[in-house]
Design an enzyme around this catalytic site. Structure first.
Site, PDB file in Angstrom:
ATOM      1  CB  SER A  50     -32.742  69.254  17.427  1.00  0.00           C
ATOM      2  OG  SER A  50     -33.130  69.614  16.000  1.00  0.00           O
TER       3      SER A  50
ATOM      4  CE1 TYR B 289     -38.541  75.344  19.464  1.00  0.00           C
ATOM      5  CE2 TYR B 289     -39.914  73.513  18.123  1.00  0.00           C
ATOM      6  CZ  TYR B 289     -39.133  73.933  19.659  1.00  0.00           C
ATOM      7  OH  TYR B 289     -38.486  73.195  20.159  1.00  0.00           O
TER       8      TYR B 289
ATOM      9  CE  LYS C  19     -35.637  73.807  18.552  1.00  0.00           C
ATOM     10  NZ  LYS C  19     -34.052  74.389  19.193  1.00  0.00           N
TER      11      LYS C  19
END
Length: 294
Positions: free
Chosen positions: A151, A165, A169
């Protein structure tokens, strides 16, 4: 003594720019013993390390060997069956999966084009999802397995100019949290690896976003926050032993930080979230309404 690796073909960045290279190199180390892997395979661990459009396998027997496996997918994944069949045929199954595919778009939410956002999600989330789903049937059948999802600290907090982005995650974190509860009954352990700061060249190697001067302040805030965060860059090569320590653990954690300074930052972050929720708890109670019939 087992034969030497049939193939050394597995494209990867130089070791100082790739966290996973150190892991695959460690798996290939002729001196690595298998006693540490007894928890996931009596004959040694069959491992797959997936990054980008490459998926490498290793059967850690008395000595390590490595062969290339087909990638699950880094764009819209449609190959759920093929990687699993290939892995089963090549190694007799996969005991350990490490998902490390990813790139990082740096840009404000408005700056990122829709196609870029979709590709970011395809690579960082759907690629890991595809690989994970591919290995689960075999792991359930054997009632054992380890899934390590790489992660990001940005999967626990969010910063300006990294929203797209970090959304990937956060998705990986939520999916893996649920997955861990779903597969624990089959002896499968899921661990989220949360790296802090490593000089891997991730941002420089990732697609670029056209910058809008209207969001210059967001980028400045991101860079200023990184400098003030107090994180000390770690050694990417050291992550290999960290990953293997997780695999070795009889009861591995659901989540672990790689690097120092993260706990202090998370305490501050979570304290702020709780304080905000408490400050507005009167609205939560207002929205609750009155019990039915009262």
């Amino acid at each position: 003594m087992p034969a030497q690796p049939e193939s050394e073909t597995c494209r990867t960045r130089p070791p100082w720019r790739n966290l996973g290279f150190a892991t695959t190199a460690c798996l290939r180390d002729p001196g690595r013993q298998v006693s540490r892997w007894s928890g996931v395979g009596g004959r040694g661990a069959r491992c797959a390390y997936c990054s980008g459009d490459e998926c490498c396998g290793a059967h850690v027997a008395v000595r390590a060997s490595r062969r290339p496996l087909p990638a699950p997918a880094t764009r819209r994944p449609r190959l759920r069956g093929r990687p699993r069949r290939s892995a089963e045929a090549t190694f007799g199954g996969i005991d350990v999966l490490v998902n490390n595919a990813g790139h990082m778009l740096v840009g404000a939410v408005e700056e990122v084009e829709e196609g870029q956002a979709r590709t970011q999600m395809d690579v960082n989330y759907f690629g890991a999802l595809s690989a994970t789903r591919a290995v689960l049937p075999g792991m359930r059948e054997r009632r054992a397995g380890r899934i390590l999802q790489v992660s990001s600290f940005g999967g626990l907090v969010a910063y300006p100019a990294l929203g797209i982005y970090q959304a990937t995650k956060w998705a990986l974190e939520a999916m893996s949290d649920s997955l861990a509860a779903e597969v624990a009954a089959y002896g499968i352990h899921v661990t989220l690896i949360v790296p802090l700061m490593y000089p891997t060249g991730l941002a420089a190697a990732s697609p670029q976003v056209p910058q809008d001067p209207a969001y210059a302040h967001a980028r400045q805030s991101l860079y200023a926050g990184a400098e003030a965060g107090g994180f000390t860059p770690g050694d990417p090569a050291a992550t290999a032993e960290g990953l293997l320590a997780i695999v070795d653990a009889p009861e591995p954690p659901l989540r672990v930080l790689f690097g120092t300074g993260g706990l202090e930052a998370l305490r501050t972050e979570y304290a702020g979230r709780l304080a905000g929720l408490e400050q507005w708890d009167h609205v939560a109670r207002l929205a609750q309404g009155k019990p039915s019939g009262s």
